[in-house]
Scaffold this motif. Structure first.
Motif, PDB file in Angstrom:
ATOM      1  N   ILE A  35       7.917 -47.306  41.910  1.00 31.50           N
ATOM      2  CA  ILE A  35       8.700 -46.080  41.712  1.00 31.50           C
ATOM      3  C   ILE A  35       8.162 -44.968  42.590  1.00 31.50           C
ATOM      4  O   ILE A  35       8.921 -44.240  43.247  1.00 31.50           O
ATOM      5  CB  ILE A  35       8.699 -45.658  40.233  1.00 31.50           C
ATOM      6  CG1 ILE A  35       9.387 -46.708  39.368  1.00 31.50           C
ATOM      7  CG2 ILE A  35       9.402 -44.315  40.062  1.00 31.50           C
ATOM      8  CD1 ILE A  35       9.276 -46.441  37.869  1.00 31.50           C
ATOM      9  N   ALA A  36       6.840 -44.824  42.632  1.00 33.51           N
ATOM     10  CA  ALA A  36       6.233 -43.773  43.456  1.00 33.51           C
ATOM     11  C   ALA A  36       6.559 -43.976  44.924  1.00 33.51           C
ATOM     12  O   ALA A  36       6.866 -43.004  45.644  1.00 33.51           O
ATOM     13  CB  ALA A  36       4.721 -43.753  43.237  1.00 33.51           C
ATOM     14  N   THR A  37       6.516 -45.201  45.386  1.00 37.57           N
ATOM     15  CA  THR A  37       6.829 -45.481  46.793  1.00 37.57           C
ATOM     16  C   THR A  37       8.277 -45.135  47.100  1.00 37.57           C
ATOM     17  O   THR A  37       8.589 -44.556  48.153  1.00 37.57           O
ATOM     18  CB  THR A  37       6.548 -46.957  47.102  1.00 37.57           C
ATOM     19  OG1 THR A  37       5.147 -47.219  46.902  1.00 37.57           O
ATOM     20  CG2 THR A  37       6.907 -47.295  48.542  1.00 37.57           C
ATOM     21  N   ALA A  38       9.176 -45.472  46.185  1.00 36.65           N
ATOM     22  CA  ALA A  38      10.587 -45.140  46.383  1.00 36.65           C
ATOM     23  C   ALA A  38      10.811 -43.632  46.396  1.00 36.65           C
ATOM     24  O   ALA A  38      11.580 -43.101  47.213  1.00 36.65           O
ATOM     25  CB  ALA A  38      11.429 -45.791  45.288  1.00 36.65           C
ATOM     26  N   PHE A  39      10.137 -42.919  45.497  1.00 39.05           N
ATOM     27  CA  PHE A  39      10.262 -41.464  45.461  1.00 39.05           C
ATOM     28  C   PHE A  39       9.726 -40.833  46.749  1.00 39.05           C
ATOM     29  O   PHE A  39      10.324 -39.892  47.295  1.00 39.05           O
ATOM     30  CB  PHE A  39       9.493 -40.892  44.271  1.00 39.05           C
ATOM     31  CG  PHE A  39      10.191 -41.038  42.948  1.00 39.05           C
ATOM     32  CD1 PHE A  39      11.362 -41.774  42.817  1.00 39.05           C
ATOM     33  CD2 PHE A  39       9.668 -40.455  41.806  1.00 39.05           C
ATOM     34  CE1 PHE A  39      11.998 -41.904  41.595  1.00 39.05           C
ATOM     35  CE2 PHE A  39      10.298 -40.570  40.583  1.00 39.05           C
ATOM     36  CZ  PHE A  39      11.464 -41.305  40.475  1.00 39.05           C
ATOM     37  N   GLU A  40       8.611 -41.330  47.241  1.00 37.55           N
ATOM     38  CA  GLU A  40       8.027 -40.779  48.469  1.00 37.55           C
ATOM     39  C   GLU A  40       8.918 -41.046  49.671  1.00 37.55           C
ATOM     40  O   GLU A  40       9.022 -40.204  50.577  1.00 37.55           O
ATOM     41  CB  GLU A  40       6.631 -41.349  48.676  1.00 37.55           C
ATOM     42  CG  GLU A  40       5.621 -40.805  47.679  1.00 37.55           C
ATOM     43  CD  GLU A  40       4.311 -41.559  47.651  1.00 37.55           C
ATOM     44  OE1 GLU A  40       3.379 -41.110  46.949  1.00 37.55           O
ATOM     45  OE2 GLU A  40       4.211 -42.612  48.326  1.00 37.55           O
ATOM     46  N   ALA A  41       9.569 -42.203  49.683  1.00 39.57           N
ATOM     47  CA  ALA A  41      10.514 -42.489  50.764  1.00 39.57           C
ATOM     48  C   ALA A  41      11.694 -41.515  50.723  1.00 39.57           C
ATOM     49  O   ALA A  41      12.170 -41.044  51.761  1.00 39.57           O
ATOM     50  CB  ALA A  41      11.006 -43.935  50.662  1.00 39.57           C
ATOM     51  N   ALA A  42      12.165 -41.200  49.521  1.00 42.72           N
ATOM     52  CA  ALA A  42      13.246 -40.225  49.376  1.00 42.72           C
ATOM     53  C   ALA A  42      12.786 -38.839  49.826  1.00 42.72           C
ATOM     54  O   ALA A  42      13.556 -38.079  50.423  1.00 42.72           O
ATOM     55  CB  ALA A  42      13.732 -40.185  47.935  1.00 42.72           C
ATOM     56  N   ASP A  43      11.526 -38.501  49.529  1.00 39.59           N
ATOM     57  CA  ASP A  43      10.973 -37.226  49.987  1.00 39.59           C
ATOM     58  C   ASP A  43      11.025 -37.117  51.500  1.00 39.59           C
ATOM     59  O   ASP A  43      11.273 -36.043  52.056  1.00 39.59           O
ATOM     60  CB  ASP A  43       9.514 -37.093  49.536  1.00 39.59           C
ATOM     61  CG  ASP A  43       9.367 -36.279  48.265  1.00 39.59           C
ATOM     62  OD1 ASP A  43      10.394 -35.877  47.682  1.00 39.59           O
ATOM     63  OD2 ASP A  43       8.221 -36.041  47.846  1.00 39.59           O
ATOM     64  N   ARG A  86       1.072 -39.852  41.754  1.00 38.95           N
ATOM     65  CA  ARG A  86       1.956 -39.797  42.935  1.00 38.95           C
ATOM     66  C   ARG A  86       3.355 -39.337  42.539  1.00 38.95           C
ATOM     67  O   ARG A  86       4.020 -38.624  43.313  1.00 38.95           O
ATOM     68  CB  ARG A  86       2.026 -41.170  43.598  1.00 38.95           C
ATOM     69  CG  ARG A  86       0.742 -41.624  44.267  1.00 38.95           C
ATOM     70  CD  ARG A  86       0.843 -43.076  44.691  1.00 38.95           C
ATOM     71  NE  ARG A  86       1.937 -43.317  45.625  1.00 38.95           N
ATOM     72  CZ  ARG A  86       2.418 -44.528  45.908  1.00 38.95           C
ATOM     73  NH1 ARG A  86       1.926 -45.608  45.305  1.00 38.95           N
ATOM     74  NH2 ARG A  86       3.407 -44.667  46.781  1.00 38.95           N
ATOM     75  N   LEU A  87       3.817 -39.739  41.366  1.00 37.58           N
ATOM     76  CA  LEU A  87       5.152 -39.337  40.918  1.00 37.58           C
ATOM     77  C   LEU A  87       5.245 -37.822  40.773  1.00 37.58           C
ATOM     78  O   LEU A  87       6.249 -37.208  41.156  1.00 37.58           O
ATOM     79  CB  LEU A  87       5.477 -39.995  39.573  1.00 37.58           C
ATOM     80  CG  LEU A  87       5.444 -41.523  39.505  1.00 37.58           C
ATOM     81  CD1 LEU A  87       5.649 -41.977  38.075  1.00 37.58           C
ATOM     82  CD2 LEU A  87       6.490 -42.123  40.418  1.00 37.58           C
ATOM     83  N   PHE A  88       4.194 -37.226  40.212  1.00 37.51           N
ATOM     84  CA  PHE A  88       4.200 -35.786  39.969  1.00 37.51           C
ATOM     85  C   PHE A  88       4.056 -34.975  41.255  1.00 37.51           C
ATOM     86  O   PHE A  88       4.372 -33.789  41.264  1.00 37.51           O
ATOM     87  CB  PHE A  88       3.081 -35.418  38.992  1.00 37.51           C
ATOM     88  CG  PHE A  88       3.337 -35.856  37.583  1.00 37.51           C
ATOM     89  CD1 PHE A  88       4.066 -35.065  36.709  1.00 37.51           C
ATOM     90  CD2 PHE A  88       2.859 -37.079  37.124  1.00 37.51           C
ATOM     91  CE1 PHE A  88       4.307 -35.467  35.401  1.00 37.51           C
ATOM     92  CE2 PHE A  88       3.089 -37.491  35.824  1.00 37.51           C
ATOM     93  CZ  PHE A  88       3.813 -36.689  34.965  1.00 37.51           C
ATOM     94  N   ARG A  89       3.584 -35.598  42.304  1.00 36.54           N
ATOM     95  CA  ARG A  89       3.386 -34.874  43.558  1.00 36.54           C
ATOM     96  C   ARG A  89       4.570 -34.988  44.507  1.00 36.54           C
ATOM     97  O   ARG A  89       4.551 -34.422  45.596  1.00 36.54           O
ATOM     98  CB  ARG A  89       2.104 -35.348  44.241  1.00 36.54           C
ATOM     99  CG  ARG A  89       0.841 -35.021  43.436  1.00 36.54           C
ATOM    100  CD  ARG A  89      -0.403 -34.956  44.293  1.00 36.54           C
ATOM    101  NE  ARG A  89      -1.606 -34.695  43.504  1.00 36.54           N
ATOM    102  CZ  ARG A  89      -1.998 -33.490  43.094  1.00 36.54           C
ATOM    103  NH1 ARG A  89      -1.261 -32.426  43.394  1.00 36.54           N
ATOM    104  NH2 ARG A  89      -3.106 -33.341  42.384  1.00 36.54           N
ATOM    105  N   THR A  90       5.618 -35.718  44.115  1.00 34.34           N
ATOM    106  CA  THR A  90       6.813 -35.752  44.946  1.00 34.34           C
ATOM    107  C   THR A  90       7.574 -34.436  44.811  1.00 34.34           C
ATOM    108  O   THR A  90       7.383 -33.677  43.864  1.00 34.34           O
ATOM    109  CB  THR A  90       7.723 -36.940  44.583  1.00 34.34           C
ATOM    110  OG1 THR A  90       8.055 -36.878  43.196  1.00 34.34           O
ATOM    111  CG2 THR A  90       7.017 -38.263  44.883  1.00 34.34           C
ATOM    112  N   ARG A  91       8.473 -34.137  45.761  1.00 32.55           N
ATOM    113  CA  ARG A  91       8.985 -32.783  45.918  1.00 32.55           C
ATOM    114  C   ARG A  91      10.432 -32.596  45.479  1.00 32.55           C
ATOM    115  O   ARG A  91      10.879 -31.460  45.312  1.00 32.55           O
ATOM    116  CB  ARG A  91       8.850 -32.355  47.380  1.00 32.55           C
ATOM    117  CG  ARG A  91       7.419 -32.367  47.900  1.00 32.55           C
ATOM    118  CD  ARG A  91       7.359 -31.985  49.377  1.00 32.55           C
ATOM    119  NE  ARG A  91       7.895 -30.649  49.587  1.00 32.55           N
ATOM    120  CZ  ARG A  91       8.795 -30.336  50.514  1.00 32.55           C
ATOM    121  NH1 ARG A  91       9.287 -31.276  51.306  1.00 32.55           N
ATOM    122  NH2 ARG A  91       9.212 -29.097  50.653  1.00 32.55           N
TER     123      ARG A  91
END
Length: 254
Positions: A35-43, A86-91
């Motif tokens: 999930i974190a990797t997917a969120f960071e890619a979206a960022d 990592r989830l909380f640090r996405t933008r």
């Protein structure tokens, strides 16, 4: 990265991340990492302006699967919280669609999002003390922020399970819709948010959530210390057995 536990669906300005471990969608390091990797890619994608977190099956996320031997391993616990951070640090804004149980760490995952859309069948519980355990996944930082310290204490101390209507009343969830309309309503909110100025949106979110990730990091450090020793107690073993057997635990304070 080839995902094994989630699906990622791009839809213009909104990206949907779907947890694909039905029916209970138990979490572990792999799931949170994906999930974190997917969120960071979206960022990193300037075309994405909002994220939708959904789940297959009857539960949003029923927490950890305590029948697995590796749940008690301290090293995965530390790594898990690093991945959760990592989830909380996405933008970018995140909307969670909670169609069923969000329990324990699953509640922590739901509380990570900016907004929670739920239905009457939604179930929310910080059930840690009923397991002889200590809250985790940063909930000691996030839950009071959502419902206030007094209601958070009540939910933590009792481990009670509340439905979607009560979650909205407390401020734990933001909107109640029929279960059949849940994803549509969550997607509509994500689309509405995505129509705002992307630069203004990111700046506003940064201001509103300033310090949250740091607070979660501090909270998880404390949570882990308490979880590590409680995991070794007889009460924890009894709590896990009682939960599996669907009965009240007989805690002895040892």
């Amino acid at each position: 990265m080839a995902f094994t536990s989630i699906g990622v669906f791009e839809g213009g300005a909104v990206t949907t991340v779907e947890i694909q471990r039905p029916p209970n969608n138990f979490f572990d390091i792999t799931l949170i990492e994906e999930i974190a990797t997917a969120f960071e890619a979206a960022d990193a994608d300037p075309g994405v302006r909002a994220l939708l977190l959904v789940a297959q099956g009857k539960a949003f996320c029923a927490g950890a699967d305590f029948s697995r031997r590796d749940v008690g391993d301290q090293r995965p616990g530390r790594h898990l919280y690093k991945e959760a951070l990592r989830l909380f640090r996405t933008r970018k804004p995140i909307i969670a669609a909670v169609q069923g149980p969000a329990i324990g760490g699953g509640l922590g995952l739901a509380c990570m999002a900016d907004f929670r859309i739920t239905c009457p069948e939604g179930r929310f519980s910080a059930n840690f003390t009923r397991l002889g355990f200590h809250p985790g996944f940063g909930l000691t930082a996030t839950l009071p922020r959502l419902v206030g310290p007094q209601q958070a204490a009540l939910l933590f101390y009792t481990g009670r399970r509340i439905n979607g209507e009560e979650a909205v009343r407390l401020g734990l969830a933001d909107q109640l819709v029929p279960q059949a309309e849940l994803r549509q309503a969550a997607a509509a909110l994500a689309t509405e948010i995505a129509q705002s100025s992307p630069l203004g949106l990111l700046a506003t979110r940064e201001t509103l959530r300033r310090g949250l990730a740091d607070a979660v990091e501090q909270a998880t450090e404390r949570e882990l210390v308490e979880q590590d020793w409680l995991r070794k107690t007889a009460d924890f073993q009894e709590g896990v057995r009682a939960s599996a057997e669907r009965r009240l635990p007989d805690f002895q304070g040892r």
